[in-house]
Design an enzyme around this catalytic site. Structure first.
Site, PDB file in Angstrom:
ATOM      1  N   LYS A 241       3.219  11.541   0.363  1.00 36.22           N
ATOM      2  CA  LYS A 241       2.883  11.118  -1.224  1.00 36.22           C
ATOM      3  C   LYS A 241       1.833  12.109  -1.797  1.00 36.22           C
ATOM      4  O   LYS A 241       0.923  12.204  -0.647  1.00 36.22           O
ATOM      5  CB  LYS A 241       2.485   9.707  -1.298  1.00 36.22           C
TER       6      LYS A 241
ATOM      7  N   SER B  78       4.296   3.416  -7.714  1.00 30.78           N
ATOM      8  CA  SER B  78       4.034   4.707  -7.932  1.00 30.78           C
ATOM      9  C   SER B  78       4.485   5.803  -6.941  1.00 30.78           C
ATOM     10  O   SER B  78       4.723   7.038  -7.230  1.00 30.78           O
ATOM     11  CB  SER B  78       2.535   4.948  -8.096  1.00 30.78           C
TER      12      SER B  78
ATOM     13  N   SER C 265       2.788  -0.201  -4.958  1.00 27.03           N
ATOM     14  CA  SER C 265       3.355   1.238  -5.047  1.00 27.03           C
ATOM     15  C   SER C 265       3.928   1.551  -3.840  1.00 27.03           C
ATOM     16  O   SER C 265       4.646   2.444  -4.042  1.00 27.03           O
ATOM     17  CB  SER C 265       2.283   2.013  -5.488  1.00 27.03           C
TER      18      SER C 265
END
Lengths: 479, 488
Positions: free
Chosen positions: B79, B154, B178
């Site tokens: 990420k 997210s 997330s």
């Protein structure tokens, strides 16, 4: 003037003498090239986190113990949020609701009067960097070397009533923090800076509105700034104006204070507990361990000097003004013997202090060691040296012309003559050579006696024991 | 070669150890898939073929020397919230669009040390603020199951990358769901560890007291292997827990006889889509077949979790994001009149709407006069929510329920109404507030889109939770399904 009472409280930022910063491993040494001592944490790169420096906490505990304060078993680091270019994270990590140290105080002395100044609190926080406005052609440079330097902010109650008291407090605090070794005390480099909250009121009336003078980094500026501020506030009120709460700066060039920001544009710092740091927990065992390593504190030492060595309060306070001076005195005493405590004190505070002062030397770097001074004092005490000869020996020691007093006495033949059979012939010669003085003395002129003593001393090249010269001369003249 | 695209981490590790494939070949395989499919999916912000292949070569050398760690040579995606030395690290924001990290996050350091090969940095909601990946400055990520739908957020880029088999596994972070919510929406297994198990050092902070990194992969077993490599004490993070290292695979195969699964009454009420409910109920039936019993539990304050979260998280974020001021790095406006103007313009230009909204909320709730009513109150609620879970765990070993109230929704469906968007995380947020470990595992489909089952365990219950997930995955194949390849 006397119809106004002055009320002063001080906030002092003391830079702690740790090797690394309060929340990072970067060095705290002063004077490096800009930004060479700022690591990823100090410049607040994305993703970095603070880790509390244990040594900074030890410093806070030492201070708390030294001022008889409470050391919080649990204190909390909070974020003080505001934007400024030399504040890299956009917040300063400080302590807000629960500081590490609360209460306690310091005894100060102004003239003959002692006073206890109460402390509100002392808390740990990080310093900001510096904005450099020169040399950048209309731009501002940022040096983050200082960012993250550990500070202990020490806050007093509004207990002081004059600039003299404020300065006495600042000096006492400065002496204490250097004594316990948590601060190098270097005011030019900003290691010890005061903010003064000043207000005036009618005696017994409610507290007046205060203005805070920021960043005073010398005792002289502290005094000047407060004195100016007091005059200014009184003049304002007497001319019918109200004092507005404000932060002011002192300009050493003009000797005046001027407002930097008023209460209206004060920041809302939005304090909240820093979620990156756990509460600081201090167990009693940790406090006990720090206490065991704490040196004897100035006030305890002064009392001991009075009780054990029979010194006056003034002498005790002077000798124990710094740890180095106290150490020197006690080292000398260890050699000279307790019986010579007063004589030692006189030499350390007198001749030695004067020489150090003249040559701008610290006592720790004294050319005459404690043992050398003590050796000389022993020779004064046993009558070998008169005080005049002692000064000559001291000079020689100061200049490094001999390893100790005995060697200098030996080489220069400075031994005092206390043998009556050696002194009497000299007296006889002097009396014979000065019939006029003898005559004057006999008609009652005491001054003539002193002149004769002087002649005898001169004739003995200063080595005759003055007391003995006195006694023998009087005996001979009255014969 | 397609075998490796679908293979588990253990299968890949075995193939690498037996030299059936090299790390360079494997890495090339995934890099080629990224090249082919990423233009459609937008799962990656940065891919660096050279860096990836260099790491693969190094891994092959280690494999050749023998005695390499299990994960050596296996590619993965990070990420873009994790700093990786020499890699552009954007956090999905214009603010950091050109920021190249000069250091490795602890997680990156650990996975590098484990011999894993970083393929690139995955797209995400800006500063991890979002549940649909629509707030990314780099454009939305498409859900591989249906490109008209969001992947969740997210960690939506990480989820889409693994779901589309552009990477065997990915890292994610979870502040309010997330990892779990995009795992659910993309049909993956994703785990958020107990707060403090994975170091936050080098993970760009959103809400410090809630953020936690974790693995996103195709199965519980893969997650267990990855978590073992990611977890561990880090002295650079004061909230990192000093505990002995754990083998998260140790209990994977334990039978579930006697397992008590708690079903919070509040998670099975209105608000959950019928199709989600049906899939969750079917999963629970499967668990009963495996020897588990289900008991109803109550989390009476869970209704307050979204409001409490939207005070605490923005409060922390408003302060955490203050460092992005245009002074030292990051976006700085081209023209400005003075210092205040530079701050205002740089931040106005550098941050997107959702980030600004949360900074405003956070600044407001911390303001003088509002702090007690909002921030302090929310902290009290947070403690009540944690206490609810403690109480519930007296009568059960794990808690189960839906991960999200619905399957993946269409782009734009919720972006006009922030509160609707925030409610996507209604089941996941309480777990962050309580600091508990949670995970999402695929448990079926609704409207041809994956449904996630959320499992929540007591503090440090990761191994047990992974066991519960793994046993289910041994008797179901939801986790093994992959979306049809979209047209490139």
């Amino acid at each position: 003037m006397s119809q106004w009472e002055v009320v002063i409280g001080l906030e002092t930022h003391v830079q702690l003498q740790t090797k690394s910063k309060i929340f990072s491993g970067a060095s705290t040494a002063f004077g490096a090239e800009p930004n060479r001592q700022a690591c990823a944490v100090d410049i607040a790169l994305p993703g970095v986190l603070p880790v509390l420096n244990r040594e900074a906490v030890v410093c806070a505990i030492k201070f708390g113990l030294a001022v008889g304060a409470n050391i919080a078993p649990r204190s909390v680091f909070a974020r003080k949020n505001y934007f400024y270019p030399d504040l890299p994270k956009g917040y300063q990590i400080s302590q807000f609701e629960i500081p590490v140290v609360a209460g306690g105080g310091l005894t100060i002395r102004v003239g003959e009067t002692e006073k206890f100044v109460h402390l509100t609190r002392a808390h740990l926080e990080e310093d900001a960097g510096k904005s450099l406005h020169e040399d950048f052609h209309g731009k501002t440079g940022i040096d983050l070397n200082r960012a993250g330097t550990p500070l202990l902010e020490i806050v007093t109650e509004p207990d002081m009533r004059s600039s003299a008291e404020a300065v006495a407090y600042a000096k006492a605090l400065h002496s204490l923090v250097t004594w316990i070794g948590i601060c190098d005390g270097n005011m030019q480099e900003g290691s010890f800076r005061c903010d003064a909250n000043v207000s005036v009121r009618k005696p017994g009336g409610p507290l007046g509105t205060r203005r805070e003078i920021k960043n005073l980094n010398s005792f002289r500026f502290l005094q000047q700034a407060i004195d100016y501020e007091i005059q200014w506030q009184i003049a304002e009120i007497e001319e019918g104006r109200k004092i507005q709460q404000a932060t002011v700066l002192f300009d050493p060039d003009t000797g005046e204070t001027r407002a930097m920001r008023s209460k209206e544009d004060a920041h809302d710092y939005r304090y909240f507990p820093d979620p990156d740091l756990l509460p600081l927990e201090i167990q009693p065992e940790w406090i006990a361990a720090v206490k065991a390593g704490l040196p004897e504190l100035p006030q305890a030492m002064q009392q001991r000097f009075q009780a054990s060595y029979g010194l006056s309060a003034y002498d005790a306070a002077t000798l124990a003004a710094t740890r180095d001076s106290a150490r020197f005195y006690e080292d000398a005493l260890a050699v000279a013997g307790k019986d010579n405590a007063k004589l030692c004190a006189n030499w350390v505070m007198g001749e030695l202090a004067a020489r150090l002062n003249r040559d701008e030397k610290e006592i720790a770097a004294s050319p005459v060691s404690a043992a050398q001074l003590a050796g000389m004092i022993r020779r004064i005490a046993d009558g070998t040296l008169s005080s005049k000869l002692a000064k000559e020996v001291f000079d020689a020691l100061w200049n490094g012309d001999g390893k100790d007093a005995d060697a200098i006495i030996e080489v220069r033949g400075l031994r005092q003559v206390s043998d009556a059979s050696a002194i009497e012939p000299i007296i006889d010669e002097v009396l014979a050579a000065n019939p006029k003085s003898v005559e004057e003395f006999r008609t009652g002129k005491e001054k003539a006696f002193n002149a004769l003593v002087g002649q005898v001393m001169k004739a003995s090249k200063g080595k005759a024991n003055p007391q003995q010269v006195n006694d023998l001369l009087r005996k001979k003249l009255s014969a | 070669m397609t075998d490796f695209v679908n293979a588990s981490l253990r299968e890949i590790a075995a193939a690498l150890a037996q030299k059936k494939i090299s790390s360079v070949e494997l890495t090339t395989l995934f890099l080629d898939r990224i090249e082919q499919l990423n233009p459609t999916l937008n799962a990656f912000i940065t891919v660096d073929r050279d860096k990836a292949l260099a790491a693969a070569h190094a891994a092959d050398a280690k494999l050749g020397a023998g005695g390499a760690a299990t994960l050596t040579g296996i590619p993965l995606a990070h990420k873009d919230i994790f700093c990786a030395e020499g890699w552009r690290t954007t956090c999905g924001s214009k603010m950091l669009a050109d920021f190249v990290a000069p250091y490795d996050a602890h997680v990156v350091e650990r996975l590098n040390a484990a011999g894993m090969v970083p393929l690139g940095k995955c797209n995400m909601d800006e500063f991890a603020m979002g549940s649909s990946n629509e707030t990314s400055f780099f454009g939305p990520v498409k859900n591989p199951w249906n490109p008209a739908c969001v992947p969740g957020g997210s960690s939506g880029g990480s989820a889409a990358a693994v779901a589309a088999r552009l990477a065997p596994a990915a890292t994610g972070t979870d502040t309010g769901g997330s990892i779990r919510q995009p795992a659910a929406l993309c049909g993956l297994t994703g785990l958020k560890p107990t707060y403090g198990v994975v170091s936050r050092y080098g993970m760009i902070a959103f809400a410090s007291s809630l953020d936690q990194g974790g693995p996103m992969a195709k199965s519980a077993e893969d997650c267990a292997l990855l978590l073992g490599a990611m977890a561990g004490f880090d002295p650079r993070d004061s909230t990192s827990l000093e505990r002995p290292a754990e083998d998260y695979c140790r209990d994977l195969d334990k039978p579930l006889q006697g397992l008590r699964i708690g079903l919070p009454r509040e998670f099975f009420g209105a608000g959950m889509d019928a199709g989600v409910r049906a899939a969750v109920d079917a999963a629970l039936a499967e668990y009963r077949k495996l020897g588990a019993t289900t008991v109803e539990v109550s989390l009476p304050n869970s209704g307050l979790s979204v409001p409490a979260y939207y005070v605490i998280a923005p409060a922390e974020a408003s302060s955490n994001l203050s460092r992005f001021d245009g002074v030292r790095y990051g976006h700085r406006a081209a023209d400005y009149a003075d210092l205040d103007d530079m701050y205002a313009k740089s931040r106005a230009e550098g941050f997107g709407a959702e980030v600004k909204r949360r900074i405003l909320i956070g600044t407001y709730v911390l303001s003088h006069g509002y702090y007690d009513a909002y921030y302090l109150k929310a902290q009290k609620v947070r403690r009540l929510i944690a206490a609810d879970f403690q109480e519930a765990f007296k009568s059960c070993d794990v808690i189960a329920g839906p991960t999200a109230p619905s399957v993946a929704f269409k782009f734009g469906a919720k972006s006009a109404d922030p509160v609707q968007m925030y409610l996507s995380d209604i089941y996941t947020i309480a777990v962050n507030l309580a600091g508990l470990p949670g995970m999402s595992i695929p448990c079926g489909f609704d409207k041809d889109l994956p449904v996630g089952l959320q499992l929540v365990a007591p503090w440090f219950g990761e191994a047990r939770m992974l066991n519960v997930a793994h046993r289910y995955q041994l008797v179901t194949d939801w986790h093994a399904r992959m979306p049809a390849e979209p047209a490139a």
